[in-house]
Design a protein around this motif. Structure first.
Motif, PDB file in Angstrom:
ATOM      1  N   CYS A   9     -82.807  -8.043 -14.642  1.00  0.00           N
ATOM      2  CA  CYS A   9     -82.438  -9.443 -15.478  1.00  0.00           C
ATOM      3  C   CYS A   9     -82.779  -8.876 -16.562  1.00  0.00           C
ATOM      4  O   CYS A   9     -84.165  -8.617 -17.146  1.00  0.00           O
ATOM      5  CB  CYS A   9     -83.302 -10.317 -14.830  1.00  0.00           C
ATOM      6  N   ARG A  11     -83.114 -11.353 -19.001  1.00  0.00           N
ATOM      7  CA  ARG A  11     -83.877 -12.282 -19.793  1.00  0.00           C
ATOM      8  C   ARG A  11     -85.476 -12.258 -19.286  1.00  0.00           C
ATOM      9  O   ARG A  11     -86.137 -12.210 -20.106  1.00  0.00           O
ATOM     10  CB  ARG A  11     -83.175 -13.494 -19.289  1.00  0.00           C
ATOM     11  N   CYS A  12     -85.737 -11.974 -18.171  1.00  0.00           N
ATOM     12  CA  CYS A  12     -87.121 -12.132 -17.498  1.00  0.00           C
ATOM     13  C   CYS A  12     -87.663 -10.750 -16.986  1.00  0.00           C
ATOM     14  O   CYS A  12     -88.761 -10.746 -16.496  1.00  0.00           O
ATOM     15  CB  CYS A  12     -87.198 -13.257 -16.482  1.00  0.00           C
ATOM     16  N   GLY A  13     -86.968  -9.772 -16.739  1.00  0.00           N
ATOM     17  CA  GLY A  13     -87.342  -8.565 -16.384  1.00  0.00           C
ATOM     18  C   GLY A  13     -87.163  -8.415 -14.534  1.00  0.00           C
ATOM     19  O   GLY A  13     -87.800  -7.262 -14.228  1.00  0.00           O
ATOM     20  N   ALA A  14     -86.795  -9.381 -13.946  1.00  0.00           N
ATOM     21  CA  ALA A  14     -86.854  -9.351 -12.529  1.00  0.00           C
ATOM     22  C   ALA A  14     -85.926  -8.071 -12.068  1.00  0.00           C
ATOM     23  O   ALA A  14     -84.962  -7.857 -12.732  1.00  0.00           O
ATOM     24  CB  ALA A  14     -86.449 -10.714 -11.907  1.00  0.00           C
ATOM     25  N   CYS A  25     -79.988 -13.092 -10.995  1.00  0.00           N
ATOM     26  CA  CYS A  25     -81.510 -13.062 -10.804  1.00  0.00           C
ATOM     27  C   CYS A  25     -82.097 -14.333 -10.147  1.00  0.00           C
ATOM     28  O   CYS A  25     -81.824 -15.552 -10.317  1.00  0.00           O
ATOM     29  CB  CYS A  25     -82.123 -13.035 -12.277  1.00  0.00           C
ATOM     30  N   GLY A  27     -84.881 -15.545 -10.311  1.00  0.00           N
ATOM     31  CA  GLY A  27     -85.821 -16.450 -11.097  1.00  0.00           C
ATOM     32  C   GLY A  27     -85.206 -17.376 -12.091  1.00  0.00           C
ATOM     33  O   GLY A  27     -85.037 -18.518 -12.029  1.00  0.00           O
ATOM     34  N   CYS A  28     -84.313 -16.849 -12.775  1.00  0.00           N
ATOM     35  CA  CYS A  28     -83.697 -17.516 -14.101  1.00  0.00           C
ATOM     36  C   CYS A  28     -81.948 -17.789 -13.847  1.00  0.00           C
ATOM     37  O   CYS A  28     -81.519 -18.550 -14.567  1.00  0.00           O
ATOM     38  CB  CYS A  28     -83.878 -16.766 -15.334  1.00  0.00           C
TER      39      CYS A  28
END
Length: 367
Positions: A9, A11-14, A25, A27-28
């Protein structure tokens, strides 16, 4: 089965394994990028290779395709002394979306899901239907009401299940995302899945090969969800990083004036959308995306290239379609947007525009 290791991801690195049927993702809920490092493509070795986009195997996250239809290697023809057009409507399903669809279908073929689903305003859906048929995969395509009857016929002809969703393009996307959570479903999202972008980047690799190891000064590209522009940004970054081009061309993004949320954000100096655009009727229906999920990436790619955004009116779209037809090129109204922009505002230096979809899919734009 050999696959790149992870989705990532931006944005959040997941992260998630590519073998998992996660389409965004968790998470986001943003779109994935791919942990993949392209190797240099040897220009001198290309003449003896397969005559499709798979000739650039070092740059692709999948190799040895089982569902290719010979996509890619479309002609480059001159329109003026400085502007050339790449005829990406001369693809198996008559649009540039084949470049990304074959990658998604090949990935799905290797993962073996129970079914594949996709959403589209038309061209991506016809491409996914065709390549899933080639791969022997069950496919359902969600489209908004008002989609061209000829595109609906094409989807049905390939044996895909067609679900027409009341409302606009975003309504079709919502319906597909809801269905994507069912077990055994591969969501072939040309927006969220980065394999699609690694397919569209071959547009630029072909230009680089055909121009003898160089690129034009400017690439003018249509932007709705930005899949061709982001693929172009990937390719130019890879070619530059490998020392295969001395500098990266400017990316000029084109939107219809009626639905231009990215152009508005760019002109305001914003790094993301100011607000989703109102969904308005436009002849360039394929790029009429009020809230593109990869907006941040698109805006960043254009700025980093030294490019800009242009918008085109409905009258200019109509005129550009007729102008191209008078030159022997019958292109659908969305596919002429870049030529409309360049006619109104010529660019300095050498320029290439894509002609993305065949006019036979939609007919002439109404006056």
């Amino acid at each position: 089965m050999t696959l790149p290791a992870n989705y990532r991801c931006p944005r959040c690195g997941a992260r998630s394994s590519v073998s998992a049927l996660t389409w965004c993702c968790p998470g986001c809920q943003g779109p994935w990028d791919l942990d993949f490092r392209a190797a240099p493509v040897p220009l001198a070795a290309l003449p003896g290779r397969t005559g499709s986009l798979w000739r650039y195997e070092e740059a692709l996250p999948l190799a040895d395709p089982g569902c290719s239809l010979g996509e890619g290697r479309t002609p480059l023809v001159r329109l003026t002394d400085t502007v050339s057009a790449k005829l990406d409507f001369l693809m198996p399903t008559l649009s540039f979306k084949d470049r990304g669809a074959v990658m998604l279908a090949e990935l799905a073929r290797r993962l073996g899901p129970r079914r594949v689903i996709a959403d589209s305003s038309g061209n991506a859906g016809t491409a996914m239907a065709a390549y899933c048929a080639r791969a022997g995969l069950h496919c359902t395509v969600y489209v908004p009401e008002g989609t061209s009857a000829k595109k609906l016929e094409q989807i049905r002809a390939h044996g895909a299940r067609l679900t027409v969703v009341p409302g606009d393009r975003e309504a079709a996307a919502r319906a597909a995302r809801e269905a994507a959570g069912e077990p055994g479903t591969f969501y072939a999202s040309h927006v969220h899945n980065p394999f699609f972008l690694h397919g569209t980047k071959t547009y630029v690799y072909e230009l680089w090969e055909d121009l003898g190891g160089r690129l034009p000064d400017t690439l003018v590209l249509p932007v709705g969800n930005g899949t061709l522009l982001l693929g172009a940004a990937l390719a130019t970054a890879e070619l530059h990083a490998h020392g295969l081009i001395p500098s990266r061309p400017a990316l000029i993004a084109v939107q219809a004036e009626a639905v231009a949320p990215l152009a508005e954000a760019f002109r305001a100096g914003a790094g993301e959308l100011i607000a989703p655009a109102q969904a308005r009727p436009t002849l360039a229906e394929g790029i009429a995306i009020p809230n593109p999920p990869r907006a941040r990436q698109i805006l960043r790619a254009v700025r980093e290239s030294g490019g800009t955004f242009l918008t085109v009116t409905e009258d200019r779209i109509r005129a550009a379609q007729l102008d191209l037809a008078a030159r022997g090129l019958f292109v659908e109204s969305t596919g002429v947007a870049c030529w409309a922009a360049v006619r109104a505002r010529p660019q300095a230096g050498s320029t290439v525009v894509p002609l993305c979809g065949a006019g036979a899919k939609t007919g002439l734009a109404p006056a």
